[in-house]
Design a protein around this motif. Sequence first.
Motif, PDB file in Angstrom:
ATOM      1  N   ASP A 101       3.733  -0.989   7.048  1.00 47.76           N
ATOM      2  CA  ASP A 101       4.292  -1.555   5.833  1.00 47.76           C
ATOM      3  C   ASP A 101       3.821  -0.872   4.546  1.00 47.76           C
ATOM      4  N   HIS A 102       3.396   0.383   4.662  1.00 47.89           N
ATOM      5  CA  HIS A 102       3.127   1.155   3.448  1.00 47.89           C
ATOM      6  C   HIS A 102       4.448   1.661   2.864  1.00 47.89           C
ATOM      7  N   GLU A 103       4.413   1.895   1.563  1.00 43.81           N
ATOM      8  CA  GLU A 103       5.495   2.659   0.940  1.00 43.81           C
ATOM      9  C   GLU A 103       5.142   4.126   1.103  1.00 43.81           C
ATOM     10  N   VAL A 104       5.958   4.901   1.765  1.00 47.15           N
ATOM     11  CA  VAL A 104       5.561   6.263   2.125  1.00 47.15           C
ATOM     12  C   VAL A 104       6.471   7.316   1.501  1.00 47.15           C
ATOM     13  N   THR A 105       5.859   8.354   0.960  1.00 48.99           N
ATOM     14  CA  THR A 105       6.601   9.488   0.415  1.00 48.99           C
ATOM     15  C   THR A 105       6.091  10.782   1.045  1.00 48.99           C
ATOM     16  N   ILE A 106       6.996  11.635   1.477  1.00 46.90           N
ATOM     17  CA  ILE A 106       6.596  12.997   1.861  1.00 46.90           C
ATOM     18  C   ILE A 106       7.240  13.955   0.870  1.00 46.90           C
ATOM     19  N   LYS A 150       0.842  -1.188   0.000  1.00 47.86           N
ATOM     20  CA  LYS A 150       0.000   0.000   0.000  1.00 47.86           C
ATOM     21  C   LYS A 150       0.883   1.246   0.000  1.00 47.86           C
ATOM     22  N   LYS A 151       0.302   2.332  -0.477  1.00 49.22           N
ATOM     23  CA  LYS A 151       1.103   3.557  -0.585  1.00 49.22           C
ATOM     24  C   LYS A 151       0.471   4.736   0.135  1.00 49.22           C
ATOM     25  N   THR A 152       1.269   5.465   0.855  1.00 50.76           N
ATOM     26  CA  THR A 152       0.835   6.724   1.466  1.00 50.76           C
ATOM     27  C   THR A 152       1.713   7.843   0.918  1.00 50.76           C
ATOM     28  N   THR A 153       1.088   8.878   0.385  1.00 56.54           N
ATOM     29  CA  THR A 153       1.838   9.992  -0.192  1.00 56.54           C
ATOM     30  C   THR A 153       1.326  11.298   0.388  1.00 56.54           C
ATOM     31  N   ILE A 154       2.207  12.026   1.016  1.00 55.24           N
ATOM     32  CA  ILE A 154       1.824  13.273   1.681  1.00 55.24           C
ATOM     33  C   ILE A 154       2.541  14.454   1.041  1.00 55.24           C
ATOM     34  N   VAL A 155       1.781  15.481   0.671  1.00 52.48           N
ATOM     35  CA  VAL A 155       2.398  16.759   0.299  1.00 52.48           C
ATOM     36  C   VAL A 155       2.496  17.571   1.570  1.00 52.48           C
ATOM     37  N   ILE A 171       1.694  10.553  10.890  1.00 54.35           N
ATOM     38  CA  ILE A 171       0.943   9.700   9.968  1.00 54.35           C
ATOM     39  C   ILE A 171       1.906   8.894   9.096  1.00 54.35           C
ATOM     40  N   ALA A 172       2.953   9.565   8.600  1.00 56.18           N
ATOM     41  CA  ALA A 172       3.918   8.895   7.722  1.00 56.18           C
ATOM     42  C   ALA A 172       4.620   7.749   8.453  1.00 56.18           C
ATOM     43  N   ASN A 173       5.090   8.003   9.668  1.00 57.28           N
ATOM     44  CA  ASN A 173       5.769   6.942  10.419  1.00 57.28           C
ATOM     45  C   ASN A 173       4.817   5.807  10.759  1.00 57.28           C
ATOM     46  N   GLY A 174       3.569   6.164  11.072  1.00 54.56           N
ATOM     47  CA  GLY A 174       2.567   5.131  11.330  1.00 54.56           C
ATOM     48  C   GLY A 174       2.355   4.266  10.100  1.00 54.56           C
ATOM     49  N   GLN A 196      13.072   4.495   8.736  1.00 55.42           N
ATOM     50  CA  GLN A 196      12.032   3.614   8.186  1.00 55.42           C
ATOM     51  C   GLN A 196      11.984   3.670   6.659  1.00 55.42           C
ATOM     52  N   GLU A 197      12.958   4.349   6.074  1.00 55.65           N
ATOM     53  CA  GLU A 197      13.063   4.465   4.611  1.00 55.65           C
ATOM     54  C   GLU A 197      11.868   5.130   3.944  1.00 55.65           C
ATOM     55  N   ILE A 198      11.304   6.082   4.658  1.00 54.55           N
ATOM     56  CA  ILE A 198      10.298   6.941   4.045  1.00 54.55           C
ATOM     57  C   ILE A 198      11.032   7.848   3.061  1.00 54.55           C
ATOM     58  N   LYS A 199      10.479   7.968   1.878  1.00 59.83           N
ATOM     59  CA  LYS A 199      11.133   8.799   0.850  1.00 59.83           C
ATOM     60  C   LYS A 199      10.828  10.264   1.123  1.00 59.83           C
TER      61      LYS A 199
END
Lengths: 159, 159, 159
Positions: free
Chosen positions: A33-38, A5-10, A25-28, A113-116
């Motif tokens: 196990d989402h792929e997360v981008t801020i 699943k993907k979470t993308t935050i502007v 929210i991003a760390n959560g 956590q390798e959030i982009k």
Amino acid sequence: MAEKKKTTIVLFSGDYDKAMAAYIIANGAAAYDHEVTIFHTFWGLNALRKDENIMVKKGFIEKMFAKLMPRGADKMGLSKMNFAGFGPKMIKDIMKKHNAMPLPQLIEMAQEQEIKLVACTMTMDLLGLKQEELMENIEYAGVAAYLADAEEGNVNLFI
Amino acid sequence: MAEKKKTTIVLFSGDYDKAMAAYIIANGAAAYDHEVTIFHTFWGLNALRKDENIMVKKGFIEKMFAKLMPRGADKMGLSKMNFAGFGPKMIKDIMKKHNAMPLPQLIEMAQEQEIKLVACTMTMDLLGLKQEELMENIEYAGVAAYLADAEEGNVNLFI
Amino acid sequence: MAEKKKTTIVLFSGDYDKAMAAYIIANGAAAYDHEVTIFHTFWGLNALRKDENIMVKKGFIEKMFAKLMPRGADKMGLSKMNFAGFGPKMIKDIMKKHNAMPLPQLIEMAQEQEIKLVACTMTMDLLGLKQEELMENIEYAGVAAYLADAEEGNVNLFI
């Protein structure tokens, strides 16, 4: 194998409290196990600034912006009840009391956590921010890269 | 049987107009048979406060926050043109003229439509808000519960 | 034939910088062949105002709102560092230097790309705005129409 699943935050906002909400929210999401981008744009770029003064060549207005904008997450103000700068201090005291993580640590955790973490190059130009002034290990991209992430996303937020 | 569509809103803002937008979208989505959740965090928690003064034991900073934040939806200010508190009065007068629902009634309607109203426990701690100070019939949860709702969502907004 | 992806943005904010972000994302999404809708509500309606003074019959409060709100995209302020109106001028100077498109041109481009620009009729009533005061070639709708677009959306943002 199921796709992640993907979470993308502007992160547009330069407020301490809004950036906190974004990173919590991003760390959560990363923990689930989402792929997360801020994607940091406009004032949100300030969360990525190093806190030392980096010497780079700039025009007059860019210098002024650089001077007036907060240098890094720890220096950002609150969106409400900022009280000329006392609000963030108060919130930080309470956070300490409740063992809540301050923003700079939330950002560190995101990197672990390798959030982009992406800096929007177009608005970096507008605000006169250079790569040397921003944290290490972040990516640089524009709206096309953002959309490529967001269009596959489960959770898309503009903060 | 088809699954219900989901709308999940994070209400971060403590502004009357933004909370109105959140509740209008939420009530609309519920009318279209979505499963709707509003997750109140930071200043958005104020929309859930009772308007009487509830006596609870608090530290000094928590007391100050409690005193300075609006007690309930009806006391919230506008994000623009607040005019030292006259803006909300003006908007409310116009709303009356146009038979538009004021925020406290929009919240009541949300409860009648079984919209899930959630208070974020982590930020309740930060702002020193206790369960006794918030409305009845709401839920208490953290970011994990929010993500569980949001990741299945059709409409996800951060307001 | 694959269905088109959808991007649906609620533009609530009346800030120049936030509206810019909305229109840049929208134009980007349209370039990637998304079906794009921007739903203008509350202060976001100001982005659609014509810049001349249109004579329409209004009540007292509506007249006052009309007078105090910016007439069109070019007159909007910044969400941060507005400096009593100098901020937008500074940003516009820098944008010119970097050949970035100012907001009125971003809106024109959106219309050329057939992005659906919608004005929220309920909040037009509240702010006392009439169709004669808004740009040509836009649509008028309410929350139901917004939800119909949003629930099929890939990228849903509230700005």
